[in-house]
Design a protein around this motif. Sequence first.
Motif, short mmCIF file in Angstrom:
data_model
loop_
_atom_site.label_atom_id
_atom_site.label_comp_id
_atom_site.label_asym_id
_atom_site.label_seq_id
_atom_site.Cartn_x
_atom_site.Cartn_y
_atom_site.Cartn_z
N ALA B 82 -5.98 27.10 -60.01
CA ALA B 82 -7.01 26.11 -59.67
C ALA B 82 -8.24 26.31 -60.55
CB ALA B 82 -7.38 26.21 -58.19
N ALA B 83 -8.64 27.56 -60.74
CA ALA B 83 -9.80 27.84 -61.59
C ALA B 83 -9.52 27.46 -63.04
CB ALA B 83 -10.16 29.32 -61.49
N ARG B 85 -7.49 25.05 -64.08
CA ARG B 85 -7.57 23.58 -64.20
C ARG B 85 -9.03 23.13 -64.15
NH1 ARG B 85 -3.33 23.04 -59.52
NH2 ARG B 85 -1.37 23.30 -60.64
N CYS B 86 -9.81 23.85 -63.39
CA CYS B 86 -11.20 23.46 -63.19
C CYS B 86 -12.06 23.75 -64.42
CB CYS B 86 -11.73 24.21 -61.97
SG CYS B 86 -13.36 23.70 -61.46
N LEU B 110 -17.43 15.72 -59.45
CA LEU B 110 -16.42 16.40 -58.61
C LEU B 110 -15.92 17.74 -59.19
CD1 LEU B 110 -15.13 16.07 -55.87
CD2 LEU B 110 -13.21 14.93 -56.96
N PRO B 111 -15.50 17.78 -60.47
CA PRO B 111 -15.07 19.09 -60.98
C PRO B 111 -16.19 20.13 -60.96
CG PRO B 111 -14.91 17.39 -62.70
CD PRO B 111 -15.31 16.71 -61.45
N ILE B 113 -18.50 20.21 -58.57
CA ILE B 113 -18.56 20.64 -57.17
C ILE B 113 -17.54 21.76 -56.96
CG2 ILE B 113 -18.10 19.96 -54.77
CD1 ILE B 113 -19.16 17.19 -55.42
N PHE B 114 -16.32 21.54 -57.49
CA PHE B 114 -15.27 22.55 -57.34
C PHE B 114 -15.66 23.85 -58.05
CE2 PHE B 114 -12.14 18.83 -56.93
CZ PHE B 114 -12.26 18.85 -55.55
N ALA B 115 -16.45 23.74 -59.11
CA ALA B 115 -16.85 24.94 -59.85
C ALA B 115 -18.05 25.63 -59.20
CB ALA B 115 -17.17 24.57 -61.29
N GLY B 116 -18.60 25.00 -58.15
CA GLY B 116 -19.71 25.62 -57.43
C GLY B 116 -21.06 25.48 -58.13
N ARG B 122 -25.67 19.69 -61.50
CA ARG B 122 -24.49 18.87 -61.78
C ARG B 122 -24.85 17.40 -61.90
NH1 ARG B 122 -22.58 20.51 -55.98
NH2 ARG B 122 -22.98 18.60 -54.85
N ARG B 158 -15.62 13.05 -67.28
CA ARG B 158 -15.19 13.96 -66.22
C ARG B 158 -14.44 15.16 -66.80
NH1 ARG B 158 -11.12 11.79 -61.66
NH2 ARG B 158 -9.66 11.99 -63.39
N ASP B 163 -17.16 22.04 -69.43
CA ASP B 163 -17.03 22.57 -70.80
C ASP B 163 -15.68 23.23 -71.05
OD1 ASP B 163 -19.68 21.85 -71.50
OD2 ASP B 163 -20.39 23.56 -70.33
#
Lengths: 225, 242
Positions: B82-83, B85-86, B110-111, B113-116, B122, B158, B163
Motif C-alpha cells: 500500500a505504501a 502504491r501510495c 486523496l493520495p 490523505i493516505f500518505a498522512g 495537501r 493525482r 512525488d
Amino acid sequence: MNQRAPIEEQIDLPFVESLRISFQSLKIRFGRSIITTAGITLGIAFLVSVWTNNEIGIALQESGRQSTINTFEETTEKGISTKDIWLIVMSLIVCVVGIANSMLMAVTERFREIGTMKCLGALDGFVVRLFLLESGFQGFSGALIGALLGTLGAVLLGLKDYGLDLFFYFPLLPSRPEDGPMQLGVIVVILLGCVLGMILAVIGSSFPAWRAAKLPPAEAMRTEV
Amino acid sequence: MPDIVVKTEDVVKEYRMGSNVLRALDGINIEIERGEYISLMGPSGSGKSTLFNMIGALDQPTEGQVYIDSQNMSHLSQRQIAAFRCHRVGYIFQSYNLLPVRSAHGNVTLPMIFAGIPEKQRNEKAEELLARVGLGDRMYHLPDELSGGQRQRVAIARALANDPSIILADEPTANLDTITGREIIDLIKQLNNEQGVTVISATHDLKMLDVSDRIVDIRDGLVERIRNRDEIEIEVGEVGGE
C-alpha cells in the motif's frame, strides 16, 4: 523522493478522515444513497408494522376489548396466533433479503472505486471501514424512518379495528401480563427495528466490500457491473 | 553502471477461465532504467496491460519476480505494498478512474490523505499540481463536469501527488481524440524531462513512439523486440513520409 530507500509501511488514517470521506460520499451520491436507504426503510417499515400491529392486538385482547372486526380467527387463549407468527417470520425474511440486496448492489457498483482507492495507497481495512461507516449510517437512518412509518401504519390499522380504545391500552412499554406472553411494547419494537436495520446494512455491505478490498486492484477495476 | 528501477525475471501470469488456463505472460524479462520513457506496445490481448499490472503491484505474477528499486515485490507485506502504491508510483488509466464523488481537487488530495500529509499542505500542493496541468480554473468541478482530456489531466495531477519515482500509464490516450491525446503525451513527456520521473506506458498509440526512449514490443505474452530511440526515429520518418 528517497527512491532507493527501502519501502516503508503504510500508515493508518485517523478515524475523522474516514468519517469525512464517507459522509462526503453519501452527500454527493445523495440520490443513489436515498434509493439504497429506501430499501432499508421499506424492509423495516414492513417488519415493524406487522410486529406492532401484533403487539396492539395482544394488548387489546388482554384488556378484554376484542376487536370488533377481529380477522384472526385462530386466536389462541394467549392472544397470539400462528398466522401472526408466520407474518412476522415472513416480514423478517423479506426485510433481510431486501436490505442485503440493496447493500450488495450499492457496493458492487463501486468495485472500480475500491480498486482505484487501493491504487492510491488505501489499506484493505480502510476501504472496509469506509463502507462500514457509510452503510451503518444509512442503515440506522433508513431503519429509524422505516420503524416510525411502520408504527404509524400499525396505529392507523389499529384505529380502524379498535377505535379510540387503542390509545387507552396502547402497548408503549414492555409488560408481562400474568397469564399472557411477554409483550415487548412499541418502543422496544422500534428500537429493535433500528438495530436490526443497521446490523443488516452493515453486514450486507461490509461482506462485499471486504471481498473487493481483498482483490488485487487490477481485478477489482476489471469487474464490470 | 545503469541505475535499474524496474526489473522483471521470467514473469508468468496465468488466468483461469473455467477449466481453461490462459497464459497472458509467458516469461517476461525486462530492465528499465531510472528516468527512461518506456512504451510497452502490442495489440490488444498481447499481455501488455497484464505486464503493466505486474510492474505496478496491481496484481501478482503466477511465477517469476518483479524488482522495483531492487526490492522483490513478492516479499512485501500488505502495508508495504500500500505504501509502495501510495509513494512510489503514480497511475494513469485509460478510463481515468477518478473517484466520481470527489472534485478534481478532492481526487488529487486523496493520495496525500493516505500518505498522512497535513490538510493545509495537501490543499496547497493539489492547487499547485492542478494549475500545472492547466486546470487552475476548474479545481472544484466533479469529474462528470469535465471533458475527457480534462479528466486525464486530473489523473496526471493525482499521479504526481506524492512525488512518485515511476509514472505508470495504461493506454492514457485511448479514449481521447488525436489533438487531446497529443497534449496528454506532451504533458507526460514534459514531466519525464523536467522531473526525471520514469514513465512506463502501455499503449498502441503511434503518437507515443517519438517521445519514447525505448519501445518494448509485446506479443503473445513475450517480449518480441526492444527498439531504441534512434531506430524509432527512422521508422517515424517513414510513417510520416507515406
